[in-house]
Design an enzyme around this catalytic site. Structure first.
Site, short mmCIF file in Angstrom:
data_model
loop_
_atom_site.label_atom_id
_atom_site.label_comp_id
_atom_site.label_asym_id
_atom_site.label_seq_id
_atom_site.Cartn_x
_atom_site.Cartn_y
_atom_site.Cartn_z
N LYS A 71 62.49 56.92 83.18
CA LYS A 71 63.20 56.59 81.94
C LYS A 71 63.41 57.86 81.13
O LYS A 71 62.50 58.69 81.04
CB LYS A 71 62.37 55.56 81.17
CG LYS A 71 63.01 55.02 79.90
CD LYS A 71 62.11 53.95 79.28
CE LYS A 71 62.69 53.36 78.01
NZ LYS A 71 61.81 52.32 77.42
N SER A 146 63.95 47.81 76.45
CA SER A 146 64.78 49.00 76.45
C SER A 146 64.82 49.74 77.78
O SER A 146 65.72 50.56 77.99
CB SER A 146 64.28 49.97 75.37
OG SER A 146 62.96 50.40 75.69
N SER A 170 59.33 46.33 76.59
CA SER A 170 60.42 47.05 77.26
C SER A 170 60.26 47.34 78.74
O SER A 170 61.20 47.80 79.37
CB SER A 170 60.70 48.36 76.53
OG SER A 170 61.47 48.08 75.39
#
Ligand code: GLN
Length: 507
Positions: A71, A146, A170
């Protein structure tokens, strides 16, 4: 992990494996949009290095030659780290985060950086300043967030493993909506050093994978005490990758009365109840428990997380690093304003004008942050301001303690808590973008684990009639990741939901 055995047996090379995933990225990512950055040359040269060292019988790390996607919020000196924000568009980290350093030590092939909501604020990945990510099961729908890119890239087989972060859900929420496994460790289990901070008392890094055993392997690789993170726990690290295969005897499973209230999609409820029945058939005893303060979890989270965010994001001021507004344009703007005030004879307005420094901060932040990030900064600044601190922030901290106490009491009676990850399966892109409150309410079942610091996992437990994945969430007591993964693996071995894959997409 099968791929890892093939690699270590020399039946396949890392260059072949890595090229295979890079080809899959070329074929699928035009449609899915999971990656912000993929570094083909870097990945292939690392793969070739691992192959060479394997040939020479040199010692290799735990994930040798295996691609992992990260990420875009964890620092890596060889990659950008934009946090999907304009603010960090050109930021190149000067050091590796501990998680990235551990992956490098494990000889993983870091294949690319995945899309996310800006600074991890959001639940659909639509808050990325750069691109949309689409759910591989239905391109009209959001992958969640997210860590939407992290979940979508695994679901679309563009990486076998990926790293996400979970502040309020997330990792677990996008994993649930994309039909993959996602694990949020106990707060402090994985180092936050080099993780760009959103809400420091809630943030945790964790693995996403196609099955629980792979997630356990990745967790074991990235977890452990780190003196560079003052909240890192100095606790022994169990060998998750081997322990995962040991089913739990006499498992006591709790289901939460408050989870099955109004608003839970009937297909999700049915799949979760069926999962609980699978556990019963495996010998688990099921007990209904209550988490009476869980109804305050979303409200508590949306005071604490924005408060911490408003403080953490103060550093993006145009001076330390990141975006800085165009100074000459700003000076011209100030001069024009001053001229207009003087022409109008308004000396008070002239005296009250921003200093160039303040104007630089304002313009920098106005340009660099997207609207959700600004909303969080405003909410948090308000909750922390004199006069409101006691009423909001301090109150939220007290409720946080009560939420934790509910869990402490529950884990006296049960080993794991089972329930839904989200009330609904994947929603349409754009469906919630105009309604921040509706978006916040998606976090109903996930934020409690962060507030209480507990580990949680999301794993596939069914599909809706329209073919969207449904996630099962399991939660365990602090530091009980071993129970969590052994319990999750039991379910996975008794079912085959995790083996389904989305159809190929056209880019
Ligand atoms: N959806 C939650 C939020 O917007 C959680 C985000 C996260 O876990 N990073 O804050």
């Amino acid at each position: 992990m099968e791929l890892l055995s093939l690699l270590s047996a020399g039946e396949i090379t890392s260059v072949e494996v890595t090229q295979g995933y890079l080809d899959q990225i070329s074929a699928e990512d035009g449609a899915v949009g999971a990656f912000l950055h993929a570094d083909v040359d870097l990945a292939l040269s690392k793969a070739a290095e691992v192959d060479r060292r394997r040939q020479a019988n040199e010692p290799l790390g735990r994930l040798a030659g295996l691609p992992v996607a990260v990420k875009d919020v964890l620092c890596d000196t060889q990659m950008p780290a934009t946090c999907a924000s304009r603010m960090l568009e050109n930021f190149r980290p000067p050091y590796d985060s501990t998680v990235v350093a551990k992956l490098k030590e494990a000889d993983a092939v870091l294949i690319g950086r995945t899309n996310m909501d800006e600074f991890a604020m959001g639940g659909s990945t639509e808050n990325s300043a750069y691109q949309l990510t689409r759910n591989p099961w239905d391109l009209e729908r959001a992958p969640g967030g997210s860590s939407g890119g992290a979940a979508a890239c695994v679901a679309a087989r563009m990486a076998p493993l990926s790293i996400g972060t979970d502040t309020g859900g997330s990792i677990r929420q996008p994993a649930g909506l994309c039909g993959v496994v996602g694990l949020k460790p106990t707060y402090g289990r994985v180092s936050r050093y080099g993780l760009v901070a959103f809400a420091s008392s809630l943030d945790q890094v964790g693995p996403l994978a196609l099955n629980v055993a792979d997630a356990a392997l990745l967790l074991e690789t990235i977890a452990g005490h780190d003196p560079l993170d003052s909240t890192s726990l100095d606790e022994p690290l169990p060998a998750y990758s081997t322990l995962v295969e040991r089913p739990l005897e006499g498992l006591r499973l709790g289901i939460v009365r408050e989870h099955f209230a109004e608003g839970l999609n009937p297909e999700v409820e049915e799949a979760v109840r069926a999962a609980v029945a699978v556990y019963e058939s495996l010998g688990a005893t099921v007990k209904e428990i209550s988490l009476p303060h869980s109804k305050y979890a979303v409200a508590t989270y949306y005071v604490i997380a924005p408060s911490e965010a408003s403080s953490n994001l103060a550093r993006y001021d145009g001076i330390h690093y990141g975006h800085r507004t165009d100074i000459s344009a700003m000076q011209a703007e100030l001069a024009t304003e001053q001229k207009a005030f003087l022409a109008a004879g308004d000396q008070i307005a002239v005296d009250n004008m921003d200093s160039p420094l303040v104007r630089m901060y304002r313009r920098t932040r106005a340009e660099g942050f997207g609207s959700e990030v600004k909303r969080r900064i405003m909410l948090g600044t308000y909750a922390l301001s004199a006069g409101y601190y006691d009423a909001y922030y301090l109150k939220a901290l007290k409720v946080r303690r009560l939420i934790r106490q509910d869990f402490d009491a529950a884990f006296e009676e049960v080993d794991l808590i089972a329930g839904p990850v989200t009330a609904e399966p994947a929603f349409k892109l754009g469906q919630m973008s105009g309604d921040p409150l509706a978006m916040y309410l998606v976090d109903l079942y996930t934020v409690s684990a962060n507030l209480a610091g507990l580990p949680g996992i999301s794993l596939p437990c069914g599909f809706t009639t329209s073919g969207l994945p449904i996630g099962l969430q399991l939660q365990a007591a602090p530091l009980a990741e071993e129970t969590l993964i052994r319990g999750a693996r039991m379910f996975e071995q008794a079912t085959d939901w995790h083996q389904r894959r989305p159809e190929k997409k056209q880019s």
